[in-house]
Design a protein around this motif. Sequence first.
Motif, PDB file in Angstrom:
ATOM      1  N   THR A  75       0.828  -1.216   0.000  1.00 54.40           N
ATOM      2  CA  THR A  75       0.000   0.000   0.000  1.00 54.40           C
ATOM      3  C   THR A  75       0.857   1.258   0.000  1.00 54.40           C
ATOM      4  O   THR A  75       0.485   2.265  -0.632  1.00 54.40           O
ATOM      5  CB  THR A  75      -0.923   0.010   1.224  1.00 54.40           C
TER       6      THR A  75
ATOM      7  N   PHE B 131      -7.329  -0.230  -2.163  1.00 56.38           N
ATOM      8  CA  PHE B 131      -8.519  -0.406  -1.336  1.00 56.38           C
ATOM      9  C   PHE B 131      -8.623  -1.832  -0.809  1.00 56.38           C
ATOM     10  O   PHE B 131      -8.915  -2.058   0.379  1.00 56.38           O
ATOM     11  CB  PHE B 131      -9.763  -0.047  -2.158  1.00 56.38           C
ATOM     12  N   ALA B 132      -8.385  -2.806  -1.688  1.00 56.47           N
ATOM     13  CA  ALA B 132      -8.474  -4.205  -1.279  1.00 56.47           C
ATOM     14  C   ALA B 132      -7.424  -4.533  -0.216  1.00 56.47           C
ATOM     15  O   ALA B 132      -7.714  -5.200   0.792  1.00 56.47           O
ATOM     16  CB  ALA B 132      -8.331  -5.124  -2.490  1.00 56.47           C
TER      17      ALA B 132
ATOM     18  N   ARG C 244      -5.846  -2.439   1.825  1.00 53.02           N
ATOM     19  CA  ARG C 244      -6.131  -1.758   3.093  1.00 53.02           C
ATOM     20  C   ARG C 244      -7.257  -2.446   3.856  1.00 53.02           C
ATOM     21  O   ARG C 244      -7.212  -2.562   5.093  1.00 53.02           O
ATOM     22  CB  ARG C 244      -6.479  -0.298   2.832  1.00 53.02           C
ATOM     23  N   SER C 245      -8.266  -2.919   3.130  1.00 51.30           N
ATOM     24  CA  SER C 245      -9.358  -3.638   3.788  1.00 51.30           C
ATOM     25  C   SER C 245      -8.855  -4.944   4.406  1.00 51.30           C
ATOM     26  O   SER C 245      -9.213  -5.295   5.540  1.00 51.30           O
ATOM     27  CB  SER C 245     -10.480  -3.929   2.805  1.00 51.30           C
TER      28      SER C 245
ATOM     29  N   VAL D  22      -6.816  -4.140   7.567  1.00 54.52           N
ATOM     30  CA  VAL D  22      -7.678  -3.879   8.721  1.00 54.52           C
ATOM     31  C   VAL D  22      -8.293  -5.175   9.235  1.00 54.52           C
ATOM     32  O   VAL D  22      -8.390  -5.395  10.457  1.00 54.52           O
ATOM     33  CB  VAL D  22      -8.773  -2.868   8.339  1.00 54.52           C
ATOM     34  N   TYR D  23      -8.670  -6.059   8.319  1.00 53.25           N
ATOM     35  CA  TYR D  23      -9.269  -7.331   8.724  1.00 53.25           C
ATOM     36  C   TYR D  23      -8.276  -8.177   9.511  1.00 53.25           C
ATOM     37  O   TYR D  23      -8.611  -8.753  10.556  1.00 53.25           O
ATOM     38  CB  TYR D  23      -9.758  -8.089   7.490  1.00 53.25           C
TER      39      TYR D  23
ATOM     40  N   SER E 218      -6.799   1.430  14.242  1.00 52.50           N
ATOM     41  CA  SER E 218      -5.936   2.170  13.321  1.00 52.50           C
ATOM     42  C   SER E 218      -4.679   2.684  13.997  1.00 52.50           C
ATOM     43  O   SER E 218      -3.726   3.081  13.314  1.00 52.50           O
ATOM     44  CB  SER E 218      -6.714   3.352  12.724  1.00 52.50           C
TER      45      SER E 218
END
Length: 821
Positions: free
Chosen positions: A203, A245-246, A248-249, A252-253, A306
């Motif tokens: 990222t 986006f993928a 970063r998601s 977070v997961y 975060s």
Amino acid sequence: MEQGPRLDGQAAAILARANREEGTAAQGQQFVTDPLRPSNVDFMPGILRCMSILLRLKGVIVSPQFLMAGLNGSHVTPEGCLRVARKAGLAGRILYRPRLEDIPALTLPCILLLSNDRACVLVSKKGEHIQVIFPETDNAAQNVPLEALKGEYSGYALFASVESKPDERTNAFTIARGKRWFWDVLRYYAPIYRHVALASIVTNLIAVATPLFVMNVYDRVVPNAAMETLWVLATGVLIAYIFDFALRSMRVYFVDVAGRNADVVLSSTLMNKVLSMRLDNKPESTGALANNLREFEQLRDFFSSSTLLACIDVPFLAIFIIFIGIIAGPMCLLPICAIPVLVGLGIAIQGLARRSAEASYKQSMQKNALLVEIVNGLETIKSSQAESRMQRLWEAIVGLSAKSNSESRKFNNLAVNASLLITQFVSVILVIWGVYRIEEGLMTMGALIGANILLGRTMAPLMQVASLLTRVQNSHVALKALDLLMALPSENEAEKTPLDFGMLRPSLTLEKVSFAYPKAQRLALDQVSLHIEPGEHVGIIGTMGSGKSTLSRLLTGLYQPKEGAVKFGGVDIRQFATSELRSRVGVLPQDVVLFYGTIRDNIALGDPTINDHLVLRAASIAGVTDFLRNNPAGFAAQVGEQGKELSGGQRQAVALARALVHDPEVLILDEPTSNMDTDSERLLQRRLAQIARGRTLILITHRLSMLRLVDRLIILKEGRIVYDGPRDACELFHPKGQTAPQTSNAQTPNSRALHPQAAQRTQPEAHEQKPAQGPRVQTATRPAQGSGQAGTRLQPKILRTQPNVTPKPGTSRENTQDSQS
């Protein structure tokens, strides 16, 4: 109603016959019992006995009671047994082996799971015969034909082995100490965080796409009006944004998964520590302890939000600095010089913020402690008209807490504003320097815009970390507080292997026991020695603060003596696993506590799988069925928080049923009728007189009428025994002017030679042939409401003792924490 483990037909019939008379007792008639007691029937689930046998065959001696105490939930399952066995050092798993021939001989012994929730231990295989141990046969191995067992075998087997670990000689060489309970768990989930770090690398590389796109648009597309190139660049950067986006998601997961799993493990560790904490080392304030546990949320948020992602992004600042150097040359020196300034500013603010966070944490503890006190004592506050006083205390503490929080926010805002100011200064200097370089032809306008974007991306993680300064400090303080909690001594701490002592004579012995509460300057018990034989009924009386309740807690292992030893069956109770000891002793504490749930839940609190026959039997003896007779909900009636839906006497009856439910070998009852009326007390006396036959009974009371149940009397004063002998020989039971009956040693088996002072008070002098005189006791009695002796409370006052039993001057008194006993 939830059923416990099933009994076979013969055992069920025996137990039904043993409890056949309970309905008559519930109607107020005399309680009658069959010679067979529930304690003579084995209710232990077979899978637990098999696990205990397997551990014994593997060289680890563990009682089934130890395994039972570690189970969670209301059902005994093989998976649950495996989790508990890990505490004893056994690692294993359940495998599918459809045929008995598929089980290798080298893996034996193992547990075979049979049909109908039964199990057995497979010891060896010899041709067409196998050697097995059934839990019903008391560890005796049997040779069984292979074909006979195939019809019962379910196809699943439990294999286990003992984990090897260094012995205690290596403890002196342990290097890592301190917060291992915390960091070891995070280290266990480190592979997940490695995936997060890999996603962060990608990222951060994708983040370079934006300045490169802008630079090429300004330098190539705009001057040349290259629209095809514009769409190619835009398509490429949009694809990169989708991947970003993928990733970063997913990042977070992964952080959420790791944080959630670590949260479950760490929360379980903390609660296990609280439940195993030694009561004589428990923190004084319950509210402060609850606040410490609540502050664990600070740590959970730090490692599952975060905040952690911002910290992970900090090392990737080098990537952006390198790209700035590629695009703008020497202008990369600006962020290189700004970063040390920001770091130094953060370090300078950290010290001030840490002190502020510690002060805020202390104020939060005090506020929570006062809140718990106010809520629990609301009735007393109202009846004492102390609302204004509590309101003033609350406002003062809230004011201090608000001041500390405001100071913490001040330092946090200072760090954020300072980092923002430095970033703005660096951005302005970069633009000014870039204009001069464009004028000199050393860089393009697109390069200047791209470098400015990269500069903002470089400084963003540092600004985000600065904005989280308060959370970081609060997490650090919370970790320190929890580490202090984890350092407190626990029960069974020195227990290497929890032995199964099997059948022991239920005798109790105290050998020169002394005990003092933490921070107390006086002893609660001072050199107390006594011996209680199996089946003996002993009453313990004394003035307030004399040590009665402290003595009962020492007998159950809730407190550890400072000096001397407490023994059960001749074995020091420190050798027992706490579950092994307390499964043999039923205790009714002085302060009754019920938990939110049904009446049955509270009676079967320590064993949710208990058979309903035992619950009904204990409830009948304790008088619970008397007030449930007209309740439509029956045993499913809710008791409310702390039993607020029940009266004081009803709560005491439920707690007494809880102590009797397993028909223990020893009963310790501390003021069992303090909240009961006269009729209920008399009915309970009749029931206890029947149920206590053949059982060791220790009765702590102030009521003379309850002493009808005992044969031996012990009087405590200032932490010492001042009388130990037959109940009828004590002057408390003779009107003034009457002489106590003469009692010889041969005629009074209850008199105790173990305590020489008591022996001198109860045995006649050999050379004078005169009856020994016990201590003269003046009693100040106050009749309670109702008639008869059942309502009489005892306030003994020792007037004179013989010279050889007079307490020494300066004898330590019991700590005020036991003053309510």
